[in-house]
Design a protein around this motif. Structure first.
Motif, short mmCIF file in Angstrom:
data_model
loop_
_atom_site.label_atom_id
_atom_site.label_comp_id
_atom_site.label_asym_id
_atom_site.label_seq_id
_atom_site.Cartn_x
_atom_site.Cartn_y
_atom_site.Cartn_z
N ALA A 187 37.35 41.44 34.98
CA ALA A 187 38.78 40.58 35.24
C ALA A 187 39.20 40.45 36.53
N THR A 189 42.03 38.49 39.32
CA THR A 189 43.18 37.76 39.64
C THR A 189 43.08 37.41 41.26
N THR A 208 46.64 35.69 37.74
CA THR A 208 45.37 35.16 37.40
C THR A 208 45.56 33.56 37.27
#
Length: 343
Positions: A187, A189, A208
């Motif tokens: 993941a 950001t 994000t």
């Protein structure tokens, strides 16, 4: 034994160039470690000889170098992260029995830590392991890459004082329970306010972007010096390498164009924080998960503004520099949540 039964082990040295027995063994993809000698051929003329004489060929300088590429796993890579960035600490995570957080940052001092790396090779058809021991190793640069549909990879480049073939082979012993990290564990950001990681807690926060990020890479080159060669050292470096005055940190994102967040950040040269987190679903301790997290507190984009793509979805190639925002803390953090008790 087969030709595939090769090994790579690493240990941290206490004295530069004095080899140590490896304490961590790596499941690696490729290595290119090699001796790098410099020879000179005597040029004196001699009646009856039109060729350089064998007894006039001399060694004038020597070192060794090469690259090591591994897949990113949740255990056993601590010494590579420590060697690459220059500094690392391991701390027990409160309330999580048997869980440790390792935090790696660029070294504050200019003298690099050195390591011994030993590889073991096999003859065709199998044999006793043939050791090659590279001593006085300093990681000069490294790169982490994560791409769509692929396993995350870590590549480190090394400079060594010398190589030895007489040191006894150390049989490998691998970390148990290491999990492989891939694109699906990640993941990312970019932007927003990020709370930096501590010795026991991962970074939090960030924004994000709506864009779909397809791949990510970042590299750090410590710009080690090429000095330290002098009389009395047999053509080898006589001291540890030192880091250059200005390290070079760079990276790249490939994103699908679905908003103007990164375009505008590029045009306005905005400071952005980037956080990339790889986390598995396995539970360690009471509620922790094995994690590798990269935090870049201040990047500036060098990329491009979007361009048409013949009617297909538009992809942006977004390069960036890792900079020093002149605030408290580090310019790069790598945090690892693991059951490894030490680096």
């Amino acid at each position: 034994m087969t030709s595939q039964d090769t090994s790579v082990g690493i240990g941290r040295e206490s004295v530069y160039g004095t080899g140590v027995t490896p304490t961590a063994f790596l499941e690696y993809l490729t290595e290119t470690f090699d001796w790098k000698p410099e020879f000179k051929q005597g040029q004196g003329l001699r009646v009856g000889s039109r060729f350089g004489r064998a007894n006039r060929r001399v060694l004038v300088k020597q070192s060794a170098e090469g690259d090591l590429e591994c897949e990113l796993v949740t255990k056993g890579l601590g010494k590579l992260f420590e060697a690459w960035l220059g500094s690392g600490v391991s701390t027990a995570v409160p309330g999580q029995t048997g869980v440790f957080q390792q935090l790696y940052t660029p070294a504050a001092q200019d003298v690099a830590t050195s390591y011994t790396i030993q590889k073991g090779l096999q003859f065709i058809g199998g044999s006793a392991a043939q050791p090659e021991t590279f001593r006085g190793g300093v990681c000069t640069s490294g790169e982490l890459t994560a791409a769509l549909g692929d396993i995350v990879k870590l590549k480190t480049s090394w400079n060594f004082r010398d190589v030895d073939t007489a040191t006894a082979y150390a049989a490998p012993s691998y970390a148990s329970g290491a999990e492989l990290l891939s694109f699906v564990h990640g993941a990312i950001t970019v932007g927003g306010t990020v709370t930096m990681p501590t010795s026991t807690a991962l970074a939090t926060g960030g924004t994000t972007p709506a864009a779909i990020i397809r791949d990510f890479s970042f590299s750090l080159d410590s710009k080690i010096d090429d000095g330290g060669f002098g009389f009395g050292f047999g053509g080898k470096r006589g001291r540890k390498p030192v880091f250059g005055a200005v390290a070079e940190g760079k990276g790249k994102l490939t994103v699908e164009y679905s908003d103007n967040v990164l375009r505008d950040a590029y045009l306005n040269q905005s400071d952005l924080a980037l956080t990339l987190t790889f986390k598995t679903s396995t539970v360690i301790g009471t509620s922790a998960n094995p994690t590798v997290q990269v935090v870049l507190p201040d990047i500036r984009l060098n990329g491009e503004i979007p361009k048409t793509n013949g009617g297909a979805p538009v992809n942006q190639s977004v390069d960036f520099d890792i900079l020093d925002g002149l605030v408290a803390g580090s310019q790069i953090y790598i945090a690892v949540v693991t059951t490894d008790t030490a680096i």
